[in-house]
Motif scaffolding. Structure first.
Motif, PDB file in Angstrom:
ATOM      1  N   SER A  37      46.493  14.269  73.967  1.00 26.58           N
ATOM      2  CA  SER A  37      46.419  15.735  74.039  1.00 26.58           C
ATOM      3  C   SER A  37      47.381  16.368  73.047  1.00 26.58           C
ATOM      4  N   MET A  40      45.654  21.826  65.871  1.00 30.32           N
ATOM      5  CA  MET A  40      45.399  23.256  66.067  1.00 30.32           C
ATOM      6  C   MET A  40      46.483  24.125  65.427  1.00 30.32           C
ATOM      7  N   MET A  64      43.086  24.126  73.620  1.00 26.66           N
ATOM      8  CA  MET A  64      41.902  23.390  73.185  1.00 26.66           C
ATOM      9  C   MET A  64      40.619  24.122  73.594  1.00 26.66           C
ATOM     10  N   LYS A  65      40.599  24.583  74.829  1.00 23.85           N
ATOM     11  CA  LYS A  65      39.398  25.224  75.360  1.00 23.85           C
ATOM     12  C   LYS A  65      39.044  26.488  74.588  1.00 23.85           C
ATOM     13  N   TYR A 115      40.166  27.265  71.518  1.00 25.34           N
ATOM     14  CA  TYR A 115      40.323  27.076  70.073  1.00 25.34           C
ATOM     15  C   TYR A 115      41.406  28.013  69.512  1.00 25.34           C
ATOM     16  N   GLU A 147      45.484  22.318  77.320  1.00 28.89           N
ATOM     17  CA  GLU A 147      44.061  22.431  77.628  1.00 28.89           C
ATOM     18  C   GLU A 147      43.554  23.848  77.362  1.00 28.89           C
ATOM     19  N   ARG A 151      45.911  16.073  69.582  1.00 33.04           N
ATOM     20  CA  ARG A 151      44.864  17.076  69.332  1.00 33.04           C
ATOM     21  C   ARG A 151      45.486  18.452  69.111  1.00 33.04           C
ATOM     22  N   LEU A 152      46.562  18.726  69.844  1.00 36.18           N
ATOM     23  CA  LEU A 152      47.239  20.012  69.695  1.00 36.18           C
ATOM     24  C   LEU A 152      47.756  20.195  68.275  1.00 36.18           C
TER      25      LEU A 152
END
Length: 693
Positions: free
Chosen positions: A387, A394, A342-343, A345, A339, A390-391
């Motif tokens: 999650s 990044m 993600m938060k 970036y 998190e 999504r990681l």
């Protein structure tokens, strides 16, 4: 005794008046008064009497600037008076615990707690004496107060008075006498809540540091971090019965202090984590829920401070602390890390960072000892894996060589995830690899020192391995979609054999693994749509693939599905942006085949009565005729269109066909389109002249 207390109170009032008269030095009168109070030894009466003494003498102390003999020498007399009164009051307060039988001990402790402010007022008075500078505080005040606190051996008194010291005296004094103050902490009773005392001290010092950058050199000069760290270690060692949650709470406070006062010293942060690891070494896995929460708070603090998870990846003791968490809390902490990424970036840009990161979140990407993915709640599990997916997006580096290393590192980790996780984690990694392939389309070469050359062809081999793992899960529908994505990427790279292989794998999956009729319909349309867009295939390979696509289309379970798939195949033989793919004859064959299937469906509908769906199929096929007619397909003539219009009209007027508003509207809209083209004129209008509507 009551009479003596009354007389003593009267004497105090007389003493106060006598000081005001200034007929004798204030210090002498105060000394006599404090000595007189010794005559009252009943704890409660003595406390209130001495409290009254402190109250009436507060404005009569011989302080600097005071009207009562205020000079440097007399300030010490004032301090001595307050300290003596404080010492006697504390002794009386401590004695209260021994009054009365044991059965009322709890009531007595409550009364003692309510009386604590009477003792603490003396420290407040000391804090307000103007003449008490840092030197006097360091040499006379603090040692005397700490001596009394340590010697009283009472946990309630020790906790309260240590808290008073921290709250009453200036932050600068605490900083300059840190070693002395901290030295008393290990000497306190084991039952004293030292962690709260130290936490409050560190919070005050943190606020002091935050108040001005000018004071930061003082912290470095007195080595505040080293002293605090050492003191915490001594306290934990001295209080052998301290719960593990208490020790971790101390480290949380120390880390908070470090992050606020020395944010640039990552080595300090790592030292705190290392000390925590040492304390946890005797407990392989934490069981105390409060201790687990504190560890999560400890590990979350650097993430919140730096807003950069990469900073945490450089701390050698960070993963060592996480190893002491149970599987469930380990996953909670892993989610906190993700998190944060993600938060903020945060881009994880090297393979080494990725390796450390995936070790930290291993609880989410594979089954840990004693847990299995099948045992997890489905909703929670899906949230966790989404999650992770999504990681993966990044993880990026502009350098293709480093990005390939990242992809290989992630692949190695997620392949251990098991059949339930792979459908979540494999697709994002595949798309990352496809992004790399598009970067490499114009390049040709190997990654220096790597086993896997950084060429699109070799990366496609890695992709094929990953998709095969999905087909074995089984997730055949997902695997088929990914095969088609890879085929499209291979087409863009001009790699016909690779694209053909991916299509072959997609057909194998379709034939052997996809049994559900609805899934088959979706899959065959995906295959047809993808194949239509590809231009890399030679005549032979394309014929083979289109033959398979049309064959599978005609074998779908339901006639309407067959019809729609077959007329969709007509687009495989007529592609606008590819001059070599314009076979009007085969387009017409597909459309005629679709008409035969639609006719068979209509006959079946007539038998069952009331099913008007197949009429819509005729209208859909008519629209395909119009499309290819306008594209210039010579095999699609106006006569054929006219005949199809008449067929639809006849079917709609048939008594065996139930009315259907949707079909009627669709057909009417199509006829209006034809009429519009005729009225518009021009070349297209001339083509439609012979069509009567």
């Amino acid at each position: 005794m009551n009479l003596f207390s009354t007389l003593a109170t009267f004497c105090l009032e007389l003493g106060s008046v006598y000081i005001k008269s200034k007929e004798a030095p204030a210090k002498d009168v105060l000394k006599d008064l404090v000595e007189m109070c010794r005559g009252v030894q009943h704890p409660i009466r003595g406390l209130f009497l001495r409290s009254y003494l402190a109250q009436i003498s507060r404005d009569k102390l011989p302080d600097i600037g005071s009207e009562y003999e205020g000079d440097a020498d007399s300030v010490m007399d004032a301090v001595e008076f307050v300290l003596q009164n404080f010492t006697e009051m504390n002794k009386l307060w401590v004695r209260l615990q021994h009054q009365g039988p044991g059965r009322v001990r709890e009531k007595l402790e409550k009364e003692r707690s309510e009386l604590r402010d009477l003792v603490g007022k003396n420290l407040h008075v000391l804090g307000q004496i103007e003449g008490v500078d840092l030197g006097m505080y360091k040499d006379a005040v603090l040692p005397r107060v700490l001596e009394q606190i340590v010697n009283c051996s009472d946990d309630l008194a020790q906790y309260y008075l240590m808290d008073c010291i921290i709250q009453v005296f200036p932050d600068e004094y605490h900083l300059q006498t840190l070693e002395t103050l901290l030295g008393a902490c290990p000497q306190l009773q084991p039952t004293v809540d030292v962690k709260t005392v130290l936490s409050q001290l560190m919070e005050r010092l943190s606020n002091y540091a935050a108040s001005s950058t000018d004071v930061l050199p003082e912290f470095l000069q007195v080595e505040a971090f080293a002293k605090l760290s050492s003191a915490i270690g001594r306290v934990i060692e001295a209080q052998v019965n301290m719960p593990i949650v208490g020790a971790i709470t101390l480290y949380v406070s120390l880390l908070t202090f470090t992050l606020r006062v020395h944010p640039d010293r990552l080595d300090y942060v790592d030292q705190v984590l290392g000390a925590c690891v040492k304390k946890l070494s005797s407990k392989p896995k934490l069981e105390d829920q409060r201790a687990k929460k504190q560890v999560v708070a400890l590990l979350s603090a650097p993430l919140e401070k730096y807003n950069d998870a990469v900073m945490a990846l450089t701390l050698s003791n960070y993963p060592r602390v996480m190893d002491h968490l149970d599987n469930e809390t380990n996953k909670v902490m892993a989610m906190v890390i993700i998190e944060s990424i993600m938060k903020n970036y945060t881009c994880i840009s090297t393979a080494d960072q990725v390796e450390v990161l995936f070790e930290l979140i291993k609880g989410l990407i594979k089954d840990l000892d004693g847990t299995a993915a099948d045992e997890l709640d489905e909703e929670d599990f899906n949230e966790e894996q989404n999650s992770v997916a999504r990681l993966i997006h990044m993880l990026y580096n502009d350098d293709p060589e480093e990005l390939l290393k990242i992809i290989c590192t992630v692949k190695k980790s997620i392949m251990k995830g098991g059949p339930r996780r792979l459908p979540f984690t494999v697709p994002p990694l595949i798309f990352s690899a496809l992004r790399l392939i598009r970067q490499l389309q114009s390049q040709d070469g190997d990654v220096a020192g790597e086993e896997v050359p950084a060429t699109p062809k070799k990366i496609f081999q890695i992709l094929n391995e990953m998709i095969e793992s999905l087909s074995a899960v089984p997730s055949p529908e997902l695997a088929l979609r990914l095969y088609l994505q890879c085929a499209e990427a291979a087409n863009d790279c001009g790699l016909e054999p690779v694209a053909y292989e991916f299509f072959t794998q997609a057909f194998v999956l379709y034939e052997e693994e996809i049994a559900d009729s609805k899934a088959q319909v979706t899959a065959i349309h995906l295959i047809i749509g993808t194949l239509q867009r590809l231009n890399v295939f030679g005549v032979e390979n394309r014929d083979t693939l289109t033959h398979k696509a049309t064959g599978y289309s005609a074998k779908l379970l339901k006639k309407p599905d067959q019809c729609r798939a077959v007329y969709a195949c007509s687009h495989l033989f007529w592609v606008d942006d590819q001059d070599g793919i314009k076979d009007g004859e085969r387009v017409l064959l597909c459309l005629k085949r679709a008409l035969r299937i639609a006719n068979a469906a209509q006959q079946m509908a007539n038998v069952t009565r009331g099913n008007s769906g197949p009429v819509t199929l005729f209208v859909e096929i008519l629209n395909k005729y119009l499309y290819f007619f306008e594209k210039g397909n010579p095999q699609i003539t106006s006569a054929a269109i006219q005949g199809l219009i008449e067929l639809i009209t006849t079917e709609m007027q048939s008594e065996s066909t139930a009315p259907n508003a949707a079909s009627d509207a669709f057909f009417a809209s199509t006829l209006r389109y034809i009429q519009f083209q005729k009225q518009k004129g021009g070349a297209m209008g001339e083509k439609y002249d012979s069509v009567k509507v």
